[in-house]
Design a protein around this motif. Structure first.
Motif, PDB file in Angstrom:
ATOM      1  N   ASP A  23     -30.727   7.204 -25.589  1.00 53.44           N
ATOM      2  CA  ASP A  23     -30.161   5.993 -25.567  1.00 53.44           C
ATOM      3  C   ASP A  23     -30.922   4.766 -24.911  1.00 53.44           C
ATOM      4  O   ASP A  23     -31.565   5.025 -23.972  1.00 53.44           O
ATOM      5  CB  ASP A  23     -28.642   5.777 -24.603  1.00 53.44           C
ATOM      6  CG  ASP A  23     -27.604   6.692 -25.645  1.00 53.44           C
ATOM      7  OD1 ASP A  23     -27.661   6.919 -26.763  1.00 53.44           O
ATOM      8  OD2 ASP A  23     -26.675   7.181 -24.877  1.00 53.44           O
ATOM      9  N   ASN A  24     -30.854   3.449 -25.253  1.00 55.26           N
ATOM     10  CA  ASN A  24     -31.396   2.323 -24.626  1.00 55.26           C
ATOM     11  C   ASN A  24     -30.575   1.503 -24.399  1.00 55.26           C
ATOM     12  O   ASN A  24     -29.260   1.147 -24.475  1.00 55.26           O
ATOM     13  CB  ASN A  24     -32.227   1.637 -25.862  1.00 55.26           C
ATOM     14  CG  ASN A  24     -33.609   2.270 -25.768  1.00 55.26           C
ATOM     15  OD1 ASN A  24     -33.956   3.150 -25.033  1.00 55.26           O
ATOM     16  ND2 ASN A  24     -34.424   1.763 -26.636  1.00 55.26           N
ATOM     17  N   THR A  25     -30.894   0.399 -23.501  1.00 56.75           N
ATOM     18  CA  THR A  25     -30.078  -0.735 -22.967  1.00 56.75           C
ATOM     19  C   THR A  25     -30.750  -1.910 -22.732  1.00 56.75           C
ATOM     20  O   THR A  25     -32.026  -1.604 -22.281  1.00 56.75           O
ATOM     21  CB  THR A  25     -29.094  -0.331 -21.745  1.00 56.75           C
ATOM     22  OG1 THR A  25     -28.327  -1.449 -21.633  1.00 56.75           O
ATOM     23  CG2 THR A  25     -30.007   0.016 -20.603  1.00 56.75           C
ATOM     24  N   GLY A  26     -30.734  -3.130 -23.017  1.00 58.20           N
ATOM     25  CA  GLY A  26     -31.598  -4.010 -22.777  1.00 58.20           C
ATOM     26  C   GLY A  26     -31.168  -5.415 -23.433  1.00 58.20           C
ATOM     27  O   GLY A  26     -29.939  -5.814 -23.708  1.00 58.20           O
ATOM     28  N   TRP A  27     -32.144  -6.224 -23.626  1.00 55.35           N
ATOM     29  CA  TRP A  27     -32.068  -7.489 -24.344  1.00 55.35           C
ATOM     30  C   TRP A  27     -33.026  -7.833 -25.510  1.00 55.35           C
ATOM     31  O   TRP A  27     -34.108  -7.070 -25.572  1.00 55.35           O
ATOM     32  CB  TRP A  27     -32.235  -8.799 -23.402  1.00 55.35           C
ATOM     33  CG  TRP A  27     -31.340  -8.875 -22.494  1.00 55.35           C
ATOM     34  CD1 TRP A  27     -30.198  -9.615 -22.537  1.00 55.35           C
ATOM     35  CD2 TRP A  27     -30.904  -8.014 -21.091  1.00 55.35           C
ATOM     36  NE1 TRP A  27     -29.377  -9.486 -21.418  1.00 55.35           N
ATOM     37  CE2 TRP A  27     -29.802  -8.904 -20.613  1.00 55.35           C
ATOM     38  CE3 TRP A  27     -31.895  -7.236 -20.668  1.00 55.35           C
ATOM     39  CZ2 TRP A  27     -29.650  -8.305 -19.375  1.00 55.35           C
ATOM     40  CZ3 TRP A  27     -31.314  -7.027 -19.137  1.00 55.35           C
ATOM     41  CH2 TRP A  27     -30.278  -7.581 -18.816  1.00 55.35           C
ATOM     42  N   LEU A  28     -32.354  -8.478 -26.576  1.00 53.23           N
ATOM     43  CA  LEU A  28     -33.325  -9.117 -27.707  1.00 53.23           C
ATOM     44  C   LEU A  28     -33.596 -10.537 -27.323  1.00 53.23           C
ATOM     45  O   LEU A  28     -32.504 -11.308 -27.345  1.00 53.23           O
ATOM     46  CB  LEU A  28     -32.420  -8.588 -28.919  1.00 53.23           C
ATOM     47  CG  LEU A  28     -33.448  -8.794 -30.311  1.00 53.23           C
ATOM     48  CD1 LEU A  28     -34.344  -7.911 -30.323  1.00 53.23           C
ATOM     49  CD2 LEU A  28     -32.483  -8.002 -31.413  1.00 53.23           C
ATOM     50  N   LEU A  29     -34.801 -10.674 -26.899  1.00 50.61           N
ATOM     51  CA  LEU A  29     -35.317 -12.208 -26.806  1.00 50.61           C
ATOM     52  C   LEU A  29     -35.908 -12.753 -28.041  1.00 50.61           C
ATOM     53  O   LEU A  29     -36.934 -12.206 -28.475  1.00 50.61           O
ATOM     54  CB  LEU A  29     -36.188 -12.138 -25.476  1.00 50.61           C
ATOM     55  CG  LEU A  29     -35.541 -11.532 -24.152  1.00 50.61           C
ATOM     56  CD1 LEU A  29     -36.452 -11.847 -23.070  1.00 50.61           C
ATOM     57  CD2 LEU A  29     -34.067 -12.156 -23.939  1.00 50.61           C
ATOM     58  N   SER A  30     -35.751 -14.113 -28.386  1.00 51.21           N
ATOM     59  CA  SER A  30     -36.318 -14.627 -29.417  1.00 51.21           C
ATOM     60  C   SER A  30     -37.176 -15.933 -28.858  1.00 51.21           C
ATOM     61  O   SER A  30     -36.860 -16.457 -27.907  1.00 51.21           O
ATOM     62  CB  SER A  30     -35.528 -15.084 -30.460  1.00 51.21           C
ATOM     63  OG  SER A  30     -34.776 -16.205 -30.478  1.00 51.21           O
ATOM     64  N   SER A  31     -38.044 -16.004 -29.635  1.00 48.57           N
ATOM     65  CA  SER A  31     -39.022 -17.364 -29.262  1.00 48.57           C
ATOM     66  C   SER A  31     -38.246 -18.776 -29.245  1.00 48.57           C
ATOM     67  O   SER A  31     -38.664 -19.719 -28.892  1.00 48.57           O
ATOM     68  CB  SER A  31     -40.129 -17.388 -30.200  1.00 48.57           C
ATOM     69  OG  SER A  31     -40.127 -17.452 -31.401  1.00 48.57           O
TER      70      SER A  31
END
Ligand code: CTP
Ligand code: CA
Length: 237
Positions: A197-205
């Motif tokens: 499992d992972n956890t986090g954020w998806l950040l875009s430019s």
């Protein structure tokens, strides 16, 4: 059943993914390595292929028992080899995803013969800096050697420290790398390395920040591909 059908929205899209850890040799039998399992990169390759993409997976050391179905696989060992393969293939890809755990440093020299214990105890290992492959790909795109439409995605495993939290470090890395997307994984406390499992954020430019809740790497792969699909120009017009 249709409720579980994957979207077939990457048909004909060429996806180049790196996965796993690099190994930097010290002598013929030893290397400096890392704990990357390769799971996230493999999940991305598998899910992209299932959604119709033409996938090439450049793989270092992983815990994966087999090759994903319907994916072209290229094996590498060192960061230098990974750089060669990615640089060679990136111009022919619509999407480039650097999920590999690349060693920042490599032993300055590789002994031709196995290093012996000797009587003097251990000698220090001198290191040299590896190329930043992701930064190099972004530079190549800026220089026009890779089409401007190519979507470039990076990963970052971060912990918070006295300079800021996971998200602060992620934002800073997105700016520094110049990628279109950065997948930021919160690590520490048993998260991410070798786990399912992972956890986090998806950040875009463009400034969007999407929270990625604790989920399987398979589910996370499909969320990442959903975001990528919105950025890829429609090949069929
Ligand atoms: N990466 C790369 N080449 C390197 C190091 C990292 O292409 N020599 C890529 C990784 O595959 C990942 C992204 O860059 O997609 C971020 O890696 P990370 O290790 O978090 O970034 P670094 O720039 O090495 O920064 P740090 O000092 O935090 O390790
Ligand atoms: Ca690094």
């Amino acid at each position: 059943d249709s409720a579980h059908a994957l979207p077939y929205d990457l048909s004909g899209i060429r996806v180049l993914v790196s996965a796993g850890g690099t190994r930097e040799p010290l002598d013929p039998v030893r290397y400096l390595g890392n704990r990357s399992s390769g799971k996230q990169g493999y999940a991305l390759a598998r899910a992209a292929a299932q959604r119709g993409a033409q996938v090439t997976l450049v793989a270092g050391a992983t815990d994966e028992p087999g090759d994903p179905a319907g994916v072209d696989i290229v094996r590498i060992e060192t960061a230098t080899q990974l750089a060669v393969e990615m640089n060679k293939r990136a111009a022919d890809a619509d999407v480039v995803i650097m999920a590999a755990a690349v060693a920042d440093f490599r032993p300055l020299s590789v002994a031709d013969a196995k290093i012996k214990k000797g009587a003097d105890g251990p000698a220090p290992i001198e290191l040299d800096t590896n190329p930043d492959i992701l930064r190099g790909l972004v530079r190549s795109r800026e220089a026009g050697d890779i089409p401007a439409s190519t979507v470039i995605v990076g990963f970052a495993a971060e912990t918070g420290d006295e300079r800021g939290g996971v998200l602060d470090h992620g934002r800073e890395k997105l700016r520094r790398k110049g990628t279109d997307l950065l997948v930021v994984n919160a690590v520490g406390e048993g998260k991410a390395f070798g786990t399912a499992d992972n956890t986090g954020w998806l950040l875009s430019s463009t400034g969007t920040e999407t929270a990625l809740p604790l989920a399987s790497k398979t589910l996370m792969a499909s969320q990442i591909l959903d975001e990528i699909a919105t950025l890829v120009p429609d090949r069929d017009g």
